[in-house]
Design an enzyme around this catalytic site. Structure first.
Site, mmCIF file in Angstrom:
data_model
loop_
_atom_site.group_PDB
_atom_site.id
_atom_site.type_symbol
_atom_site.label_atom_id
_atom_site.label_comp_id
_atom_site.label_asym_id
_atom_site.label_seq_id
_atom_site.Cartn_x
_atom_site.Cartn_y
_atom_site.Cartn_z
ATOM 1 N N ARG A 55 0.839 -1.213 0.000
ATOM 2 C CA ARG A 55 0.000 0.000 0.000
ATOM 3 C C ARG A 55 0.872 1.261 0.000
ATOM 4 O O ARG A 55 0.553 2.253 -0.663
ATOM 5 C CB ARG A 55 -0.947 -0.023 1.205
ATOM 6 N N ILE A 91 -5.175 6.539 6.172
ATOM 7 C CA ILE A 91 -3.749 6.611 6.499
ATOM 8 C C ILE A 91 -2.933 7.168 5.324
ATOM 9 O O ILE A 91 -1.735 7.341 5.432
ATOM 10 C CB ILE A 91 -3.207 5.247 6.993
ATOM 11 N N ASP A 92 -3.609 7.438 4.200
ATOM 12 C CA ASP A 92 -2.881 8.054 3.081
ATOM 13 C C ASP A 92 -2.657 9.548 3.373
ATOM 14 O O ASP A 92 -3.173 10.083 4.360
ATOM 15 C CB ASP A 92 -3.653 7.846 1.757
ATOM 16 N N HIS A 107 -6.479 7.147 12.617
ATOM 17 C CA HIS A 107 -6.001 5.763 12.468
ATOM 18 C C HIS A 107 -4.543 5.705 12.017
ATOM 19 O O HIS A 107 -4.086 4.658 11.548
ATOM 20 C CB HIS A 107 -6.904 4.989 11.501
ATOM 21 N N CYS A 115 8.481 2.706 16.567
ATOM 22 C CA CYS A 115 9.345 1.700 17.188
ATOM 23 C C CYS A 115 8.619 1.096 18.391
ATOM 24 O O CYS A 115 8.158 1.821 19.275
ATOM 25 C CB CYS A 115 10.658 2.343 17.627
ATOM 26 N N CYS A 134 15.580 0.608 14.067
ATOM 27 C CA CYS A 134 15.105 1.919 14.527
ATOM 28 C C CYS A 134 16.285 2.882 14.574
ATOM 29 O O CYS A 134 17.291 2.613 15.248
ATOM 30 C CB CYS A 134 14.458 1.780 15.914
ATOM 31 N N THR A 175 -17.488 7.108 4.416
ATOM 32 C CA THR A 175 -17.172 6.101 5.434
ATOM 33 C C THR A 175 -18.398 5.227 5.668
ATOM 34 O O THR A 175 -19.523 5.724 5.700
ATOM 35 C CB THR A 175 -16.646 6.738 6.746
ATOM 36 N N ASN A 200 -22.050 10.064 0.699
ATOM 37 C CA ASN A 200 -21.579 8.690 0.484
ATOM 38 C C ASN A 200 -22.179 8.146 -0.807
ATOM 39 O O ASN A 200 -23.296 8.491 -1.172
ATOM 40 C CB ASN A 200 -21.987 7.794 1.670
ATOM 41 N N LEU A 201 -21.423 7.280 -1.445
ATOM 42 C CA LEU A 201 -21.891 6.641 -2.680
ATOM 43 C C LEU A 201 -23.093 5.747 -2.407
ATOM 44 O O LEU A 201 -23.987 5.612 -3.240
ATOM 45 C CB LEU A 201 -20.739 5.809 -3.242
HETATM 46 C C1 BJW Z 1 -17.614 6.448 -1.578
HETATM 47 C C2 BJW Z 1 -16.960 6.422 -2.798
HETATM 48 C C3 BJW Z 1 -16.924 7.627 -3.504
HETATM 49 C C4 BJW Z 1 -16.818 4.454 -1.983
HETATM 50 N N1 BJW Z 1 -17.496 8.710 -2.993
HETATM 51 N N2 BJW Z 1 -18.189 7.537 -1.098
HETATM 52 C C5 BJW Z 1 -18.547 -3.973 18.783
HETATM 53 C C6 BJW Z 1 -19.244 -2.774 18.809
HETATM 54 C C7 BJW Z 1 -18.581 -1.563 18.756
HETATM 55 C C8 BJW Z 1 -17.203 -1.515 18.659
HETATM 56 C C9 BJW Z 1 -16.520 -2.712 18.623
HETATM 57 C C10 BJW Z 1 -17.180 -3.906 18.684
HETATM 58 N N3 BJW Z 1 -16.248 -4.903 18.631
HETATM 59 C C11 BJW Z 1 -15.023 -4.328 18.518
HETATM 60 C C12 BJW Z 1 -15.177 -2.989 18.509
HETATM 61 C C13 BJW Z 1 -14.111 -1.973 18.395
HETATM 62 C C14 BJW Z 1 -13.494 -1.934 17.011
HETATM 63 C C15 BJW Z 1 -14.581 -1.939 15.937
HETATM 64 O O1 BJW Z 1 -15.152 -0.914 15.592
HETATM 65 N N4 BJW Z 1 -14.864 -3.093 15.353
HETATM 66 C C16 BJW Z 1 -15.912 -3.209 14.344
HETATM 67 C C17 BJW Z 1 -15.461 -4.142 13.244
HETATM 68 C C18 BJW Z 1 -17.190 -3.607 15.014
HETATM 69 N N5 BJW Z 1 -12.740 -0.703 16.958
HETATM 70 C C19 BJW Z 1 -11.495 -0.641 17.386
HETATM 71 O O2 BJW Z 1 -10.895 -1.622 17.777
HETATM 72 C C20 BJW Z 1 -10.860 0.722 17.430
HETATM 73 N N6 BJW Z 1 -10.299 0.949 18.693
HETATM 74 C C21 BJW Z 1 -11.061 0.983 19.805
HETATM 75 O O3 BJW Z 1 -12.262 0.795 19.786
HETATM 76 O O4 BJW Z 1 -10.331 1.280 20.938
HETATM 77 C C22 BJW Z 1 -10.994 1.203 22.194
HETATM 78 C C23 BJW Z 1 -11.839 2.391 22.518
HETATM 79 C C24 BJW Z 1 -12.659 2.298 23.592
HETATM 80 C C25 BJW Z 1 -13.454 3.355 23.948
HETATM 81 C C26 BJW Z 1 -13.446 4.532 23.226
HETATM 82 C C27 BJW Z 1 -12.620 4.616 22.159
HETATM 83 C C28 BJW Z 1 -11.814 3.551 21.820
HETATM 84 C C29 BJW Z 1 -9.727 0.819 16.432
HETATM 85 C C30 BJW Z 1 -10.213 0.733 15.016
HETATM 86 C C31 BJW Z 1 -9.018 0.736 14.069
HETATM 87 C C32 BJW Z 1 -9.455 0.575 12.619
HETATM 88 N N7 BJW Z 1 -8.308 0.390 11.802
HETATM 89 C C33 BJW Z 1 -8.468 0.318 10.346
HETATM 90 C C34 BJW Z 1 -7.086 -0.004 9.748
HETATM 91 C C35 BJW Z 1 -6.191 1.229 9.836
HETATM 92 C C36 BJW Z 1 -4.894 1.025 9.145
HETATM 93 C C37 BJW Z 1 -5.104 0.655 7.696
HETATM 94 O O5 BJW Z 1 -5.581 1.474 6.891
HETATM 95 O O6 BJW Z 1 -4.750 -0.478 7.356
HETATM 96 O O7 BJW Z 1 -8.959 1.560 9.841
HETATM 97 S S1 BJW Z 1 -9.699 -0.856 9.811
HETATM 98 C C38 BJW Z 1 -10.273 0.105 8.442
HETATM 99 O O8 BJW Z 1 -11.656 0.507 8.663
HETATM 100 C C39 BJW Z 1 -9.440 1.406 8.491
HETATM 101 C C40 BJW Z 1 -10.486 2.432 8.184
HETATM 102 O O9 BJW Z 1 -10.045 3.704 8.609
HETATM 103 C C41 BJW Z 1 -11.710 1.918 8.903
HETATM 104 C C42 BJW Z 1 -13.000 2.493 8.430
HETATM 105 O O10 BJW Z 1 -13.248 2.167 7.102
HETATM 106 P P1 BJW Z 1 -13.964 3.212 6.160
HETATM 107 O O11 BJW Z 1 -13.125 4.392 5.947
HETATM 108 O O12 BJW Z 1 -15.346 3.467 6.642
HETATM 109 O O13 BJW Z 1 -13.976 2.417 4.761
HETATM 110 P P2 BJW Z 1 -15.019 1.339 4.183
HETATM 111 O O14 BJW Z 1 -14.340 0.596 3.095
HETATM 112 O O15 BJW Z 1 -15.639 0.543 5.256
HETATM 113 O O16 BJW Z 1 -16.187 2.245 3.565
HETATM 114 C C43 BJW Z 1 -15.979 3.070 2.433
HETATM 115 C C44 BJW Z 1 -17.233 3.879 2.191
HETATM 116 O O17 BJW Z 1 -16.973 4.772 1.123
HETATM 117 C C45 BJW Z 1 -18.448 3.024 1.764
HETATM 118 O O18 BJW Z 1 -19.572 3.392 2.565
HETATM 119 C C46 BJW Z 1 -18.681 3.403 0.292
HETATM 120 O O19 BJW Z 1 -20.065 3.470 -0.048
HETATM 121 C C47 BJW Z 1 -18.076 4.778 0.241
HETATM 122 N N8 BJW Z 1 -17.551 5.150 -1.070
HETATM 123 N N9 BJW Z 1 -16.502 5.132 -3.030
HETATM 124 C C48 BJW Z 1 -18.157 8.611 -1.799
HETATM 125 N N10 BJW Z 1 -16.316 7.682 -4.722
#
Ligand code: BJW
Length: 230
Positions: A55, A91-92, A107, A115, A134, A175, A200-201
Site C-alpha cells: 500500500r 492513512i494516506d 487511524h 518503534c 530503529c 465512510t 456517500n456513494l
Molecule cells: C464512496 C466512494 C466515492 C466508496 N465517494 N463515497 C462492537 C461494537 C462496537 C465496537 C466494537 C465492537 N467490537 C469491537 C469494537 C471496536 C473496534 C470496531 O469498531 N470493530 C468493528 C469491526 C465492530 N474498533 C477498534 O478496535 C478501534 N479501537 C477501539 O475501539 O479502541 C478502544 C476504545 C474504547 C473506547 C473509546 C474509544 C476507543 C480501532 C479501530 C481501528 C481501525 N483500523 C483500520 C485499519 C487502519 C490502518 C489501515 O488502513 O490499514 O482503519 S480498519 C479500516 O476501517 C481502516 C479504516 O479507517 C476503517 C473504516 O473504514 P472506512 O473508511 O469506513 O472504509 P469502508 O471501506 O468501510 O467504507 C468506504 C465507504 O466509502 C463506503 O460506505 C462506500 O459506499 C463509500 N464510497 N466510493 C463517496 N467515490
C-alpha cells in the site's frame, strides 16, 4: 460556522486507493480484520508488513493523486467565514497533498513507522520488515507501521470530541460506519444538537442517524457542498 468533517476510504476511492469493504475490498483473499490487528502482527509479521509495504509503494508510485473532494476541503479550510476541523480515518496523505493544512489522522499514517521498543515515530517511505532498524534506539526487528489496528486506541479522541461539542455542523464523507469509535461521532453530534450531513456513494450503517444524506461520488458532491457554503 464551525465545521467538523470526518473522512473515510470513500474520499480516496476516486484517487485509486481501494476501500476496505467494497467489492474490491479484499487483499489477497484476506479481510482487513485479519491483517489489521496486533495479534496478526505477532502471528505473521511478514504478511502484515507485506500488506502495508504494498500500500505504501502504491501511494508513492506516482499514479495516486488527490481528487476534487480533497481539494474542496482544502478550499474550505482556507475560507475566512468558516472554521474546519478535519479528521480522517485514512492513512494516506491525500488531504495534505490536496492542500489541507491541518489533518488529524485518527487511524495513523502509512508514511510513518513506530518503534515498539522506544516509541519513536519517524517518516517512512520505504518497505518495513523484520530486518528494519530503529534510527532512534538502534534496535532490530522493532518497527511497525504507525497505524491503529483493531483493539488499539485511535489518536486524538479527546480533541475530536471537544471539536464536535463546539461545532455547528458535522459531516461524514465516504465512510461505511462500520468501525468505532469513528462510527459513533454522529451520535456525539446529535447529542450536541448540531446538524449532521452524510456524503456517500451508498447507504451506510449510519445513514438513518444523519439529518441529511447526499448520495453520489465524493469528487462531485464535496465540491458542490463547499460551493454552497461560500
Ligand atoms: C464512496 C466512494 C466515492 C466508496 N465517494 N463515497 C462492537 C461494537 C462496537 C465496537 C466494537 C465492537 N467490537 C469491537 C469494537 C471496536 C473496534 C470496531 O469498531 N470493530 C468493528 C469491526 C465492530 N474498533 C477498534 O478496535 C478501534 N479501537 C477501539 O475501539 O479502541 C478502544 C476504545 C474504547 C473506547 C473509546 C474509544 C476507543 C480501532 C479501530 C481501528 C481501525 N483500523 C483500520 C485499519 C487502519 C490502518 C489501515 O488502513 O490499514 O482503519 S480498519 C479500516 O476501517 C481502516 C479504516 O479507517 C476503517 C473504516 O473504514 P472506512 O473508511 O469506513 O472504509 P469502508 O471501506 O468501510 O467504507 C468506504 C465507504 O466509502 C463506503 O460506505 C462506500 O459506499 C463509500 N464510497 N466510493 C463517496 N467515490
Amino acid at each position: 460556522m464551525n465545521i467538523v468533517v470526518l473522512t473515510g476510504a470513500g474520499i480516496s476511492a476516486e484517487s485509486g486507493v481501494p476501500t476496505f469493504r467494497g467489492a474490491d475490498g479484499l487483499w489477497e483473499g484476506h479481510r482487513v480484520e485479519e491483517v489489521a490487528t496486533p495479534e496478526a502482527f505477532v502471528r505473521d509479521p511478514h504478511l502484515v508488513h507485506h500488506f502495508y509495504n504494498l500500500r505504501r509503494a502504491k501511494l508513492l508510485d506516482g499514479t495516486i493523486h488527490p481528487n476534487p473532494a480533497h481539494q474542496a476541503l482544502a478550499r474550505l479550510a482556507a475560507s475566512k467565514e468558516h472554521r474546519l476541523f478535519l479528521v480522517t480515518q485514512n492513512i494516506d496523505d491525500l488531504h495534505e497533498r490536496g492542500g489541507s493544512p491541518d489533518v488529524l489522522h485518527m487511524h495513523g499514517e502509512l508514511l510513518k513507522s513506530r518503534c515498539t521498543e522506544c516509541g519513536a515515530v519517524a517518516d517512512c517511505r520505504e518497505d518495513l520488515g523484520r530486518a528494519s532498524v530503529c534510527k532512534a534506539c538502534g534496535h532490530l526487528d522493532c518497527l511497525r507501521p504507525h497505524v491503529v489496528w483493531f483493539g488499539e486506541m485511535p489518536f486524538g479522541l479527546d480533541e475530536i470530541s471537544v471539536a464536535i461539542s463546539q461545532a455547528d455542523l458535522f459531516v461524514a464523507i465516504g465512510t461505511s460506519g462500520n468501525v468505532y469509535p469513528a462510527a459513533g461521532f454522529v451520535f456525539l453530534a446529535r447529542q450536541a444538537g448540531i446538524k449532521t450531513l452524510e456524503i456517500n456513494l451508498e447507504v451506510s450503517e449510519g445513514t438513518r442517524i444523519f439529518h441529511e444524506s447526499r448520495r453520489g461520488r465524493a469528487g462531485d458532491l464535496v465540491p458542490q457542498w463547499v460551493d454552497e457554503l461560500q
